[in-house]
Scaffold this motif. Structure first.
Motif, short mmCIF file in Angstrom:
data_model
loop_
_atom_site.label_atom_id
_atom_site.label_comp_id
_atom_site.label_asym_id
_atom_site.label_seq_id
_atom_site.Cartn_x
_atom_site.Cartn_y
_atom_site.Cartn_z
N ILE A 72 0.84 -1.20 0.00
CA ILE A 72 0.00 0.00 0.00
C ILE A 72 0.88 1.25 0.00
O ILE A 72 0.62 2.20 -0.74
N HIS A 73 1.92 1.26 0.82
CA HIS A 73 2.83 2.42 0.84
C HIS A 73 3.47 2.63 -0.53
O HIS A 73 3.61 3.77 -0.99
N LYS A 74 3.85 1.54 -1.18
CA LYS A 74 4.45 1.66 -2.51
C LYS A 74 3.44 2.24 -3.49
O LYS A 74 3.77 3.14 -4.28
N ILE A 75 2.21 1.76 -3.46
CA ILE A 75 1.16 2.27 -4.36
C ILE A 75 0.93 3.76 -4.10
O ILE A 75 0.83 4.56 -5.03
N ILE A 76 0.85 4.15 -2.84
CA ILE A 76 0.63 5.56 -2.49
C ILE A 76 1.79 6.42 -2.99
O ILE A 76 1.58 7.48 -3.58
N ASN A 77 3.01 5.96 -2.76
CA ASN A 77 4.18 6.74 -3.15
C ASN A 77 4.35 6.87 -4.66
O ASN A 77 4.94 7.84 -5.14
N GLU A 78 3.84 5.92 -5.41
CA GLU A 78 4.00 5.94 -6.86
C GLU A 78 2.82 6.55 -7.61
O GLU A 78 2.85 6.62 -8.83
N ASN A 79 1.78 6.97 -6.88
CA ASN A 79 0.58 7.47 -7.55
C ASN A 79 0.09 8.75 -6.88
O ASN A 79 0.03 8.84 -5.66
N SER A 80 -0.28 9.70 -7.71
CA SER A 80 -0.85 10.94 -7.18
C SER A 80 -2.35 11.01 -7.44
O SER A 80 -3.03 11.89 -6.92
N GLU A 81 -2.86 10.09 -8.22
CA GLU A 81 -4.29 10.06 -8.53
C GLU A 81 -4.98 9.03 -7.63
O GLU A 81 -4.34 8.28 -6.91
N ASN A 82 -6.30 9.00 -7.71
CA ASN A 82 -7.05 7.97 -7.01
C ASN A 82 -6.69 6.61 -7.58
O ASN A 82 -6.46 6.47 -8.77
N VAL A 83 -6.65 5.61 -6.71
CA VAL A 83 -6.32 4.25 -7.11
C VAL A 83 -7.35 3.31 -6.51
O VAL A 83 -7.74 3.47 -5.35
N VAL A 84 -7.76 2.33 -7.28
CA VAL A 84 -8.64 1.28 -6.79
C VAL A 84 -7.79 0.02 -6.64
O VAL A 84 -7.09 -0.37 -7.58
N ILE A 85 -7.86 -0.60 -5.49
CA ILE A 85 -7.14 -1.85 -5.24
C ILE A 85 -8.18 -2.94 -5.06
O ILE A 85 -9.10 -2.80 -4.24
N VAL A 86 -8.04 -4.02 -5.79
CA VAL A 86 -8.96 -5.15 -5.68
C VAL A 86 -8.28 -6.21 -4.83
O VAL A 86 -7.16 -6.64 -5.13
N THR A 87 -8.95 -6.62 -3.75
CA THR A 87 -8.36 -7.61 -2.85
C THR A 87 -9.46 -8.40 -2.15
O THR A 87 -10.63 -8.25 -2.45
#
Length: 126
Positions: A72-87
């Motif tokens: 999650i930290h990696k996703i947050i750090n690499e993205n400035s837009e909204n992100v949807v994570i499927v889990t």
């Protein structure tokens, strides 16, 4: 894990290995009932201390939580837009227990339905 970037699902898709997944005997061919019947002592130990106890042929929620938070930290750090994570629901319940400081034996308070949406602000993870 699949995450979607952009304002809508017409954005691009990032596929990743199943890092936001809970590894247990149930996803290795056994139902929870079969685990309970086949490994009654281990199941009871896991059930009463599920955050740190590893189920047979599985990982503890703490193990999973460490992997998930790093992802999650990696996703947050690499993205400035909204992100949807499927889990999976187990991952969602575990993360919500962590974020709200809720004991893991109360994780079903955060039970989700199939295909439900859980929205979390990235600020919660900073």
């Amino acid at each position: 894990m699949v995450s979607y970037k952009g304002e809508d699902l017409n954005g691009y898709v990032i596929s990743a290995p199943p890092v936001l997944y809970f590894y247990s005997a149930t996803n290795k061919g056994l139902s929870w009932t079969e685990v309970q019947e086949k490994y009654p002592v281990e199941y009871e130990e896991w059930y009463t201390s599920r955050r740190y106890t590893k189920p047979p042929r599985g990982e503890s929620y703490q193990d999973m939580l460490q992997r998930v938070l790093a992802s999650i930290h990696k996703i947050i750090n690499e993205n400035s837009e909204n992100v949807v994570i499927v889990t999976h629901s187990a991952v969602i319940m575990c993360v919500q227990c962590y974020l709200t400081n809720t004991p893991f034996d109360k994780m079903t308070n955060f039970k989700t339905s199939n295909t439900s949406i859980t929205e979390l602000n990235s600020d919660l993870f900073l």
